[in-house]
Enzyme design. Sequence first.
Site, PDB file in Angstrom:
ATOM      1  N   CYS A   2       0.843  -1.195   0.000  1.00 48.02           N
ATOM      2  CA  CYS A   2       0.000   0.000   0.000  1.00 48.02           C
ATOM      3  C   CYS A   2       0.877   1.244   0.000  1.00 48.02           C
ATOM      4  O   CYS A   2       1.904   1.299   0.674  1.00 48.02           O
ATOM      5  CB  CYS A   2      -0.960   0.079   1.186  1.00 48.02           C
ATOM      6  SG  CYS A   2      -2.119  -1.275   1.276  1.00 48.02           S
ATOM      7  N   TRP A  75      -2.803  -2.618  -1.768  1.00 47.17           N
ATOM      8  CA  TRP A  75      -2.502  -4.037  -2.005  1.00 47.17           C
ATOM      9  C   TRP A  75      -3.421  -4.791  -1.048  1.00 47.17           C
ATOM     10  O   TRP A  75      -3.254  -4.723   0.170  1.00 47.17           O
ATOM     11  CB  TRP A  75      -1.035  -4.337  -1.704  1.00 47.17           C
ATOM     12  CG  TRP A  75      -0.644  -5.740  -2.037  1.00 47.17           C
ATOM     13  CD1 TRP A  75      -0.369  -6.245  -3.268  1.00 47.17           C
ATOM     14  CD2 TRP A  75      -0.478  -6.822  -1.118  1.00 47.17           C
ATOM     15  NE1 TRP A  75      -0.046  -7.577  -3.171  1.00 47.17           N
ATOM     16  CE2 TRP A  75      -0.107  -7.958  -1.861  1.00 47.17           C
ATOM     17  CE3 TRP A  75      -0.616  -6.947   0.269  1.00 47.17           C
ATOM     18  CZ2 TRP A  75       0.135  -9.198  -1.274  1.00 47.17           C
ATOM     19  CZ3 TRP A  75      -0.374  -8.178   0.853  1.00 47.17           C
ATOM     20  CH2 TRP A  75       0.000  -9.290   0.076  1.00 47.17           C
ATOM     21  N   ASN A  99      -1.817   1.662   5.753  1.00 39.13           N
ATOM     22  CA  ASN A  99      -0.917   0.651   5.195  1.00 39.13           C
ATOM     23  C   ASN A  99      -0.562  -0.300   6.328  1.00 39.13           C
ATOM     24  O   ASN A  99      -0.063   0.145   7.361  1.00 39.13           O
ATOM     25  CB  ASN A  99       0.349   1.330   4.642  1.00 39.13           C
ATOM     26  CG  ASN A  99       1.420   0.325   4.262  1.00 39.13           C
ATOM     27  OD1 ASN A  99       1.130  -0.835   4.005  1.00 39.13           O
ATOM     28  ND2 ASN A  99       2.667   0.768   4.229  1.00 39.13           N
ATOM     29  N   GLY A 100      -0.843  -1.589   6.154  1.00 41.46           N
ATOM     30  CA  GLY A 100      -0.517  -2.557   7.211  1.00 41.46           C
ATOM     31  C   GLY A 100      -1.677  -3.507   7.426  1.00 41.46           C
ATOM     32  O   GLY A 100      -2.563  -3.631   6.568  1.00 41.46           O
ATOM     33  N   GLU A 480      17.650 -17.384  -8.678  1.00 42.48           N
ATOM     34  CA  GLU A 480      17.307 -15.999  -8.971  1.00 42.48           C
ATOM     35  C   GLU A 480      16.639 -15.880 -10.358  1.00 42.48           C
ATOM     36  O   GLU A 480      15.644 -15.176 -10.518  1.00 42.48           O
ATOM     37  CB  GLU A 480      18.568 -15.126  -8.867  1.00 42.48           C
ATOM     38  CG  GLU A 480      18.371 -13.665  -9.191  1.00 42.48           C
ATOM     39  CD  GLU A 480      17.225 -12.982  -8.454  1.00 42.48           C
ATOM     40  OE1 GLU A 480      16.743 -13.508  -7.441  1.00 42.48           O
ATOM     41  OE2 GLU A 480      16.784 -11.914  -8.924  1.00 42.48           O
ATOM     42  N   LYS A 484      12.656 -14.552 -11.017  1.00 46.00           N
ATOM     43  CA  LYS A 484      12.442 -13.389 -11.892  1.00 46.00           C
ATOM     44  C   LYS A 484      11.457 -13.739 -12.991  1.00 46.00           C
ATOM     45  O   LYS A 484      10.533 -12.993 -13.258  1.00 46.00           O
ATOM     46  CB  LYS A 484      13.796 -12.959 -12.469  1.00 46.00           C
ATOM     47  CG  LYS A 484      13.952 -11.508 -12.693  1.00 46.00           C
ATOM     48  CD  LYS A 484      14.569 -10.731 -11.554  1.00 46.00           C
ATOM     49  CE  LYS A 484      13.916 -10.952 -10.219  1.00 46.00           C
ATOM     50  NZ  LYS A 484      14.606 -10.360  -9.118  1.00 46.00           N
ATOM     51  N   HIS A 503      17.144 -37.223  -9.695  1.00 48.46           N
ATOM     52  CA  HIS A 503      16.574 -37.889  -8.516  1.00 48.46           C
ATOM     53  C   HIS A 503      15.068 -37.646  -8.413  1.00 48.46           C
ATOM     54  O   HIS A 503      14.516 -37.581  -7.319  1.00 48.46           O
ATOM     55  CB  HIS A 503      17.306 -37.415  -7.254  1.00 48.46           C
ATOM     56  CG  HIS A 503      18.751 -37.794  -7.269  1.00 48.46           C
ATOM     57  ND1 HIS A 503      19.190 -39.086  -7.081  1.00 48.46           N
ATOM     58  CD2 HIS A 503      19.862 -37.067  -7.530  1.00 48.46           C
ATOM     59  CE1 HIS A 503      20.497 -39.140  -7.188  1.00 48.46           C
ATOM     60  NE2 HIS A 503      20.949 -37.924  -7.474  1.00 48.46           N
ATOM     61  N   LYS A 602       5.874  -4.151  -4.054  1.00 45.80           N
ATOM     62  CA  LYS A 602       7.323  -3.996  -3.925  1.00 45.80           C
ATOM     63  C   LYS A 602       7.828  -4.277  -2.499  1.00 45.80           C
ATOM     64  O   LYS A 602       8.773  -5.019  -2.307  1.00 45.80           O
ATOM     65  CB  LYS A 602       7.704  -2.585  -4.363  1.00 45.80           C
ATOM     66  CG  LYS A 602       9.194  -2.296  -4.359  1.00 45.80           C
ATOM     67  CD  LYS A 602       9.875  -2.973  -5.506  1.00 45.80           C
ATOM     68  CE  LYS A 602      11.360  -2.712  -5.547  1.00 45.80           C
ATOM     69  NZ  LYS A 602      12.060  -3.706  -6.366  1.00 45.80           N
TER      70      LYS A 602
HETATM   71  O1  M6R Z   1      12.855  -5.243   0.027  1.00 45.68           O
HETATM   72  P1  M6R Z   1      13.452  -6.630   0.174  1.00 45.68           P
HETATM   73  O2  M6R Z   1      14.767  -6.757  -0.511  1.00 45.68           O
HETATM   74  O3  M6R Z   1      13.515  -7.064   1.609  1.00 45.68           O
HETATM   75  O4  M6R Z   1      12.424  -7.569  -0.559  1.00 45.68           O
HETATM   76  C1  M6R Z   1      12.578  -8.958  -0.527  1.00 45.68           C
HETATM   77  C2  M6R Z   1      11.715  -9.631  -1.563  1.00 45.68           C
HETATM   78  O5  M6R Z   1      10.360  -9.353  -1.344  1.00 45.68           O
HETATM   79  C3  M6R Z   1      12.070  -9.187  -2.990  1.00 45.68           C
HETATM   80  O6  M6R Z   1      13.416  -9.397  -3.259  1.00 45.68           O
HETATM   81  C4  M6R Z   1      11.229  -9.965  -4.027  1.00 45.68           C
HETATM   82  O7  M6R Z   1      11.550 -11.314  -3.988  1.00 45.68           O
HETATM   83  C5  M6R Z   1      11.439  -9.369  -5.410  1.00 45.68           C
HETATM   84  N1  M6R Z   1      10.215  -8.788  -5.877  1.00 45.68           N
HETATM   85  C6  M6R Z   1      11.915 -10.359  -6.429  1.00 45.68           C
HETATM   86  O8  M6R Z   1      12.202  -9.721  -7.634  1.00 45.68           O
END
Ligand code: M6R
Length: 607
Positions: A2, A75, A99-100, A480, A484, A503, A602
């Site tokens: 949010c 959100w 927010n929360g 990673e 992504k 396996h 985010k």
């Molecule tokens: O803000 P942070 O680095 O603590 O966030 C951690 C994850 O939520 C963040 O890296 C998430 O996995 C990404 N959206 C992946 O691209």
Amino acid sequence: MCGIIGFTGKLEAKNILLEGLASLEYRGYDSAGISLFDNGKIRTIKTAGKVTNLVDKAESSGDITSTCGIGHTRWATHGGVTDTNAHPHAHGKVTLIHNGIIENYHELEVELATAGRYPISQTDTEMVAMLIDSLYTGNAIDAIREAIKRIEGAYAFCILFADEPEVIYCIRNASPLVACHANDGSIIASDMVALIPYSKDYFVLPEHHIARLTKDDIVVMNLEKEVVVPKMIHVNWDVTAAQKGGYPHFMLKEIFEQPESIRSTILPRIIKGDLPDFTVDRIPNEIFEKVNRVIITACGTAMHAGLVGKAMLEKLLRIPVEVDIASEFRYQDPIIDKNTLVITISQSGETADTLASLRLAKELGATTLSVVNVKGSTIDRESDYVLYTQAGPEIAVASTKAYTAQLSCLYLIAFKFALIRGTITEAQCGAYMKELKAVIPAIEKTLTLDKTVEEISRGLADTEDLFFIGRGLDYALSCEGSIKLKEISYIHSEAYAAGELKHGTLSLVTEGVPVIALATQAKVYSKMISNIREVRARGAIVILITNGDAEVEATLYDYHIALPAMNDFFTPFSSAIVLQLLAYYTCVHRGFDVDQPRNLAKAVTVE
Ligand code: M6R
């Protein structure tokens, strides 16, 4: 999760709020809304969907003359994505945004119902509007103080009281709020990106403190009503850093910013003799001297950076390093003592599980060192020591430049740590540091593969399942690459340690299933080639990534991406670029929203 914004001042508030919400939209994009004082009365406009929907609705809502208001982009947690559940929520004289998560909202609901107060939405937030209104007898601060005693959970609130036009009240616990007073008024938001058009200096509202914003100033007080003066923070980036700058998406811009963000993260920390130095970070050598165990804890991409960090630290230090998913770590019974160094990694510095892990580690007596991008964030303020990634604002939900900046910090930590412990000499350390600097031109060169990767990703657009395989550092990179791709292109993928595939999971590799094989590590190269043969024999389409232009039998792959040749330790940087571009272009070819993938946000400030 949010985005929150509030403005009161001399300027037209509606546009400030709508523009602010557009910049905060990466925090949540299920619905959006604004409330404004218009001729002394509060007017609310809200709608399900993105901020553009709100802009359209606001435009068709007639003239609004206002210099004070609040705005929210949601959100969803409690209650579906509907107009009614969109914030702001109003009851009686109180209108607020949140927010929360309010954990005891159900008890509040029952209690308020006995007093004849009923919500119209399905949100936890509305309970707080009802609660504050029920406690309000003409003094806003007293009503907020009383309400806070009854609320459990994480929150950041901006509140309007109908009796006090042009004034905004705010309070927070765990969820972030930053504010500044500039020439044209006072502004508060969830993130500095919304303040940057007005000021490069801001403060973080301390937890459990009330801010009262008027056009002339911002007064911050504790719950005993004592005025406090928060510490100001300066940022060295400007408004252009939070704009697309000609790129079609923030993610692509951020991928291309990596040479610069790595340069800014590494170069100021190098002293004569090419040695790492943390003097500006005020990290004393002593913290590395007594350590006999390291735990790295983080979430998502930040945790994947930790996997690379573990490999580097263990190799150079020969002490055990554990990497824990923060949401697991916080509910385990971790083995920690005063000789444990706990490294938390977070771009936002607000991730709820990472923050809880940090707090637990401190409680158990560990020394804590955090790798953080956002200055003034909670993890920044609560850690014993902090190494900032100088990535600048990262707006796309998919983390790219923050990841490689985190890697840069972890490499610096590994070299510094090993030097202090005497497991490498100054000459060896200087040589490693030179290789680390060489990552910058290597990344620049890797970015020139952009069009090649775009072409390859075209072939992935109709895929439903695929695999990433690798060994050692390449396995960490596979994790990673997989997150992504899943995150933005919605293709199911799995990262597998290449030797583990047979396996069980090899049964899923059939004719035409794409396998992205990372084979950048000389030590296990021949093993990787055998694993590639195994998937090839089952009909897999192989996209092979190697360190330099390795000679590989042409029958073993469909596509071959050769990274610029470099020391194997440092390939994660270039591999990351390729994997980010692959995810990016696959998403573009599939026609999905790159910067704001469905269901995500985010900064994950809830558990
Ligand atoms: O803000 P942070 O680095 O603590 O966030 C951690 C994850 O939520 C963040 O890296 C998430 O996995 C990404 N959206 C992946 O691209």
